[in-house]
Design a protein around this motif. Structure first.
Motif, PDB file in Angstrom:
ATOM      1  N   ARG A   1       0.843  -1.187   0.000  1.00 26.77           N
ATOM      2  CA  ARG A   1       0.000   0.000   0.000  1.00 26.77           C
ATOM      3  C   ARG A   1       0.882   1.242   0.000  1.00 26.77           C
ATOM      4  NH1 ARG A   1      -3.770  -2.163   4.962  1.00 26.77           N
ATOM      5  NH2 ARG A   1      -4.212  -4.203   4.042  1.00 26.77           N
ATOM      6  N   PRO A   2       0.425   2.340  -0.586  1.00 24.64           N
ATOM      7  CA  PRO A   2       1.293   3.514  -0.778  1.00 24.64           C
ATOM      8  C   PRO A   2       1.436   4.347   0.493  1.00 24.64           C
ATOM      9  CG  PRO A   2      -0.881   3.937  -1.669  1.00 24.64           C
ATOM     10  CD  PRO A   2      -0.894   2.511  -1.212  1.00 24.64           C
ATOM     11  N   ILE A   3       2.259   3.894   1.426  1.00 24.54           N
ATOM     12  CA  ILE A   3       2.331   4.591   2.705  1.00 24.54           C
ATOM     13  C   ILE A   3       3.749   4.785   3.225  1.00 24.54           C
ATOM     14  CG2 ILE A   3       2.129   2.534   4.173  1.00 24.54           C
ATOM     15  CD1 ILE A   3       0.320   5.945   4.658  1.00 24.54           C
ATOM     16  N   PRO A   4       4.823   4.787   2.423  1.00 23.92           N
ATOM     17  CA  PRO A   4       6.124   5.164   3.002  1.00 23.92           C
ATOM     18  C   PRO A   4       5.996   6.541   3.641  1.00 23.92           C
ATOM     19  CG  PRO A   4       6.409   4.280   0.805  1.00 23.92           C
ATOM     20  CD  PRO A   4       4.935   4.457   1.003  1.00 23.92           C
ATOM     21  N   HIS A   5       6.353   6.643   4.877  1.00 21.87           N
ATOM     22  CA  HIS A   5       5.983   7.820   5.651  1.00 21.87           C
ATOM     23  C   HIS A   5       7.148   8.296   6.492  1.00 21.87           C
ATOM     24  CE1 HIS A   5       3.483  10.471   8.081  1.00 21.87           C
ATOM     25  NE2 HIS A   5       2.473  10.191   7.288  1.00 21.87           N
ATOM     26  N   GLY A   6       7.257   9.631   6.625  1.00 20.35           N
ATOM     27  CA  GLY A   6       8.272  10.202   7.491  1.00 20.35           C
ATOM     28  C   GLY A   6       8.103   9.778   8.932  1.00 20.35           C
ATOM     29  N   MET A   7       9.193   9.887   9.691  1.00 21.15           N
ATOM     30  CA  MET A   7       9.251   9.311  11.037  1.00 21.15           C
ATOM     31  C   MET A   7       9.269  10.352  12.148  1.00 21.15           C
ATOM     32  SD  MET A   7       9.461   5.967  10.768  1.00 21.15           S
ATOM     33  CE  MET A   7      10.309   5.495  12.263  1.00 21.15           C
ATOM     34  N   ASN A   8       9.061  11.622  11.825  1.00 25.53           N
ATOM     35  CA  ASN A   8       9.180  12.665  12.845  1.00 25.53           C
ATOM     36  C   ASN A   8       8.264  12.398  14.032  1.00 25.53           C
ATOM     37  OD1 ASN A   8      10.222  15.031  13.925  1.00 25.53           O
ATOM     38  ND2 ASN A   8       8.887  16.372  12.764  1.00 25.53           N
ATOM     39  N   GLN A   9       6.998  12.079  13.769  1.00 27.59           N
ATOM     40  CA  GLN A   9       6.049  11.851  14.847  1.00 27.59           C
ATOM     41  C   GLN A   9       6.340  10.563  15.608  1.00 27.59           C
ATOM     42  OE1 GLN A   9       5.343  11.556  11.622  1.00 27.59           O
ATOM     43  NE2 GLN A   9       5.091   9.349  11.653  1.00 27.59           N
ATOM     44  N   VAL A  10       6.917   9.556  14.942  1.00 25.66           N
ATOM     45  CA  VAL A  10       7.275   8.309  15.631  1.00 25.66           C
ATOM     46  C   VAL A  10       8.361   8.577  16.664  1.00 25.66           C
ATOM     47  CG1 VAL A  10       8.269   6.008  15.355  1.00 25.66           C
ATOM     48  CG2 VAL A  10       6.572   6.835  13.714  1.00 25.66           C
ATOM     49  N   PHE A  11       9.437   9.214  16.228  1.00 27.15           N
ATOM     50  CA  PHE A  11      10.532   9.506  17.149  1.00 27.15           C
ATOM     51  C   PHE A  11      10.089  10.446  18.275  1.00 27.15           C
ATOM     52  CE2 PHE A  11      13.389   8.908  13.227  1.00 27.15           C
ATOM     53  CZ  PHE A  11      13.512   7.549  13.466  1.00 27.15           C
TER      54      PHE A  11
ATOM     55  N   ALA B   1       5.048  21.407  11.630  1.00 29.42           N
ATOM     56  CA  ALA B   1       5.941  20.270  11.857  1.00 29.42           C
ATOM     57  C   ALA B   1       5.804  19.330  10.669  1.00 29.42           C
ATOM     58  CB  ALA B   1       5.571  19.548  13.150  1.00 29.42           C
ATOM     59  N   LEU B   2       6.928  18.882  10.124  1.00 31.16           N
ATOM     60  CA  LEU B   2       6.917  18.059   8.915  1.00 31.16           C
ATOM     61  C   LEU B   2       7.075  16.579   9.263  1.00 31.16           C
ATOM     62  CD1 LEU B   2       9.150  20.245   6.585  1.00 31.16           C
ATOM     63  CD2 LEU B   2       6.724  20.456   7.118  1.00 31.16           C
ATOM     64  N   ASN B   3       6.714  15.737   8.281  1.00 26.41           N
ATOM     65  CA  ASN B   3       6.839  14.292   8.467  1.00 26.41           C
ATOM     66  C   ASN B   3       8.265  13.871   8.780  1.00 26.41           C
ATOM     67  OD1 ASN B   3       4.156  13.751   8.020  1.00 26.41           O
ATOM     68  ND2 ASN B   3       4.426  13.108   5.901  1.00 26.41           N
ATOM     69  N   GLY B   4       9.223  14.453   8.075  1.00 31.09           N
ATOM     70  CA  GLY B   4      10.617  14.144   8.353  1.00 31.09           C
ATOM     71  C   GLY B   4      11.131  12.938   7.593  1.00 31.09           C
ATOM     72  N   PHE B   5      12.178  12.334   8.116  1.00 29.88           N
ATOM     73  CA  PHE B   5      12.955  11.344   7.391  1.00 29.88           C
ATOM     74  C   PHE B   5      12.220  10.018   7.215  1.00 29.88           C
ATOM     75  CE2 PHE B   5      15.973  14.301   9.130  1.00 29.88           C
ATOM     76  CZ  PHE B   5      16.976  14.393   8.167  1.00 29.88           C
ATOM     77  N   ILE B   6      12.316   9.471   6.009  1.00 30.55           N
ATOM     78  CA  ILE B   6      12.040   8.066   5.806  1.00 30.55           C
ATOM     79  C   ILE B   6      13.381   7.339   5.725  1.00 30.55           C
ATOM     80  CG2 ILE B   6       9.849   8.448   4.616  1.00 30.55           C
ATOM     81  CD1 ILE B   6      11.331   7.938   1.962  1.00 30.55           C
ATOM     82  N   GLY B   7      13.347   6.029   5.506  1.00 32.86           N
ATOM     83  CA  GLY B   7      14.582   5.275   5.351  1.00 32.86           C
ATOM     84  C   GLY B   7      14.746   4.791   3.929  1.00 32.86           C
TER      85      GLY B   7
ATOM     86  N   SER C   1       5.643  12.040   1.578  1.00 29.39           N
ATOM     87  CA  SER C   1       6.211  11.093   2.541  1.00 29.39           C
ATOM     88  C   SER C   1       7.178  11.755   3.519  1.00 29.39           C
ATOM     89  CB  SER C   1       6.917   9.950   1.814  1.00 29.39           C
ATOM     90  OG  SER C   1       7.978  10.452   1.019  1.00 29.39           O
ATOM     91  N   THR C   2       7.892  12.789   3.095  1.00 27.81           N
ATOM     92  CA  THR C   2       8.863  13.408   3.996  1.00 27.81           C
ATOM     93  C   THR C   2       8.569  14.868   4.318  1.00 27.81           C
ATOM     94  OG1 THR C   2      10.379  14.178   2.253  1.00 27.81           O
ATOM     95  CG2 THR C   2      10.662  11.913   3.030  1.00 27.81           C
ATOM     96  N   GLN C   3       7.850  15.579   3.455  1.00 24.68           N
ATOM     97  CA  GLN C   3       7.710  17.023   3.623  1.00 24.68           C
ATOM     98  C   GLN C   3       6.338  17.479   4.108  1.00 24.68           C
ATOM     99  OE1 GLN C   3       9.303  16.829  -0.475  1.00 24.68           O
ATOM    100  NE2 GLN C   3       9.814  18.962  -0.091  1.00 24.68           N
ATOM    101  N   GLU C   4       5.379  16.567   4.165  1.00 28.52           N
ATOM    102  CA  GLU C   4       4.027  16.990   4.533  1.00 28.52           C
ATOM    103  C   GLU C   4       3.974  17.499   5.973  1.00 28.52           C
ATOM    104  OE1 GLU C   4      -0.575  15.300   4.693  1.00 28.52           O
ATOM    105  OE2 GLU C   4       1.104  13.913   4.508  1.00 28.52           O
ATOM    106  N   ALA C   5       3.211  18.548   6.178  1.00 28.91           N
ATOM    107  CA  ALA C   5       2.970  19.078   7.525  1.00 28.91           C
ATOM    108  C   ALA C   5       1.698  18.462   8.074  1.00 28.91           C
ATOM    109  CB  ALA C   5       2.837  20.598   7.462  1.00 28.91           C
TER     110      ALA C   5
END
Length: 627
Positions: free
Chosen positions: A511-521, A584-590, A607-611
């Motif tokens: 599914r199309p969900i590669p997502h930034g990790m800012n909120q996870v961390f 606040a942005l999504n941040g880094f993916i891997g 995936s990385t720039q969305e607020a």
């Protein structure tokens, strides 16, 4: 089952992404990175130097200096072009500021303009080679920059009030996300005609108002309900100047939420434009415990109520939203005053009764939210809630914790161990629920509280912090995998003899969900800050602060992920960029080999720039419990 793990050359692969995929910033040149927000006086403080193309020729140790902003330690002038070497007081070569070698006296002794002298030590890691320095013992309040022979950091502040900038920014962000009213200078009056049920086009609800998410027009409850928690923390722990504003913003949001529950107690999922996507949490509508994958597009409406051109209320039953509503309304009832105080508790209990009568599949996210909801109801004094009920839910959640004598341990699994618990937006909810039980300290169930404390400690020490040692920025892992997806195309490290782990979310998915990790961390940091305060564990609070520093610019790209602070940011991506100050942005993916990656070109890459809201809500929680 045998899992093949792909092996890539980490440094060359990383440089391929950096050098060719991201031309916005030139990472072939040396640069220094540290938190662009700044530090509290006695906080851990680190700076990292990247040597660019000259890595191999640089010494193992490099001196760095702290100076006041605008100061520069004296340098030689061998490289300055001869036509520029004119008599008189030339202002620092204004055409091009050259970084010449330091004058000998700077390196031989502490120069009078250097307030602090430290050493950057060479570190070789799977993320590449860099130099790391620590200046935690520099605790003098003021505005500073760090320099070495090859470059400068962005300016930063040291002050015990530095985190108040985030409180102000968050309040600004939420205010500008108000829906249904004009926000001068930000957005016109939009979508003031909400809305009708998606199952009955003749039934209208007065749900204009509330907050948009991420600058768009869809008003998700699962993403915006946590704002009540963050606003409550500002009202409780924040600067005096912000407390009343936080209460007012809670009241604004709650007017919308109080219309999103029907007489039976069901809480509706969201309001949006366009046709609502079919399905619910039992099908492809969800991925990685994240509802709303490939959601229906949003459209602006005409602000005229009941003329047949209205937005739609999604009426799917969503146990996550249902228990979130209970949790955050009960919590709000303990903070607000006046009619909303009583109304919040009444509606929370109504929603609880509906949830308890409506079956769900007991996935771990629902169990955790159910425990959080009942604890808040109990603490708010709701009737017919007793400690025995809390004890039963706690037992179910504790049964999901996986304990291993080999490798990582203490993380949570889904029912039947079919997979590990992972979540894009709610990564530590099981542990947060157990922490809330420890904080509640309910006298009638001391054994459950004791077990919750042990489980929480195991989760932080034997999972989050143990795996954080595997990367140079001490970031906790995204999650555990039982059956890694596309294992021939992306790297998974062994967590123990049965499971696998990644620091960043897997990028290849059905599914199309590669997502930034800012909120996870940041939620992991929030958990450790809050647990560290409750149980007085300094290393947890220090780990939380380092995670915050990562989001504020101490990362391999030197980018601050909060646009309202700092100096160098990724390009924000949203349908409504210009309507989102202090985002606040999504941040880094891997990357496939689990290296950090963030888009820096002039592209819209969600995936990385969305607020969006949740990184900011967790950042507020993190700083609230560090104070």
């Amino acid at each position: 089952m045998q899992i093949r793990i792909i092996i890539l050359t980490s440094i060359s692969f990383f440089l391929q992404f950096v050098g060719h995929g991201q031309p916005k910033y030139d990472y072939s040149k040396p640069f220094l990175a540290t938190s662009q927000l700044g530090f509290r006086e006695n906080s851990p403080k680190e700076v990292t130097f990247y040597g660019g193309e000259d890595n191999a020729s640089l010494p193992d140790e490099i001196q760095f200096f702290i100076t006041k902003v605008g100061y520069r330690l004296p340098r030689e002038t061998k490289k300055v072009p001869k036509p520029w070497k004119v008599p008189g007081n030339v202002f620092r070569y204004p055409i091009n500021t050259y970084l010449e070698p330091y004058e000998k006296e700077v390196l031989q002794k502490r120069h009078q303009d250097a307030l602090y002298k430290g050493v950057l030590s060479k570190v070789k890691t799977k993320w590449g080679t860099f130099w790391r320095g620590d200046f935690s013992d520099f605790a003098t309040a003021g505005n500073y920059q760090i320099e070495n022979e090859y470059g400068f950091t962005a300016p930063f502040q040291i002050d015990n009030t530095v985190y108040e900038r985030l409180e102000r920014g968050y309040l600004e962000y939420l205010f500008t996300q108000r829906s249904g009213v004009e926000v001068p200078g930000i957005r016109p009056k939009e979508n003031a005609d909400d809305a009708r049920l998606d199952i009955d086009s003749t039934y209208y609800l007065p749900v204009a108002g509330g907050w948009n998410n991420a600058g768009d027009w869809r008003k998700w409850l699962f993403l915006t309900l946590p704002n009540l928690d963050a606003l409550g923390q500002i009202a409780t722990y924040g600067h005096l100047a912000f407390k009343q504003k936080a209460i007012e913003e809670m009241q604004w949001g709650n007017q919308y939420y109080h219309h999103m529950i029907n007489d039976k107690g069901q809480v509706y999922e969201d309001v949006g434009g366009g046709i609502n996507r079919s399905g619910d949490y039992s099908d492809g509508w969800w991925n990685e415990n994240h509802p709303g994958v490939t959601a229906a597009g949003d459209t602006a409406f005409d602000n005229i109520p009941m003329n047949g051109v209205e937005r739609q209320v999604r009426t799917n039953y969503n146990p996550l939203v249902q228990y979130q509503f209970v949790r955050h309304q009960a919590l709000a009832s303990s903070i607000m005053t006046g009619p909303q105080k009583n109304n919040s508790l009444v509606l929370a209990y109504r929603a609880w009764n509906y949830a308890e009568k409506t079956p769900n599949d007991h996935r771990t996210l629902f169990v955790a939210q159910r425990l959080l909801a009942i604890i808040e109801l109990y603490l708010a004094g709701s009737p017919n809630i007793n400690p025995t009920m809390i004890e039963e839910i706690t037992k179910e959640l504790l049964s999901r914790q996986y304990i291993s004598n080999d490798g990582l341990s203490g993380y949570f699994m889904e029912k039947g161990n079919t997979d590990a618990y992972r979540s894009i937006a709610f990564s530590v909810e099981p542990a947060m629920a157990l922490l809330r039980l420890v904080e509640a300290d309910i006298k009638e169930i001391p054994e459950s509280t004791k077990k919750a404390k042990m489980a929480l400690t195991n989760y932080i020490d034997s999972y989050l912090l143990k795996d954080a040692k595997t990367n140079p920025y001490y970031l906790p892992p995204y999650g555990i995998y039982v059956n890694p997806p596309y294992p021939f195309s992306q790297v998974f490290r062994k967590a123990n003899d049965k499971h696998f782990v990644r620091t960043f979310i897997h990028v290849f998915s059905d599914r199309p969900i590669p997502h930034g990790m800012n909120q996870v961390f940041l939620q992991q940091g929030y958990l450790m800050a809050r647990a560290g305060k409750k149980l007085d564990v300094k290393k947890w609070k220090d780990a939380a602060e380092k995670i915050l520093n990562w989001s504020m610019g101490h990362n391999p790209f030197g980018l601050c992920l909060f646009t309202g602070v700092g100096f160098k940011h990724p390009i924000p991506a949203s349908f409504m960029n210009y309507k989102i100050p202090s985002a606040a942005l999504n941040g880094f993916i891997g990357t496939p080999d689990d290296q950090p990656y963030i888009e820096t070109r002039n592209l819209v890459e969600w995936s990385t720039q969305e607020a969006w809201d949740v990184p900011y809500t967790y950042a507020i929680g993190l700083i609230s419990f560090l104070k």
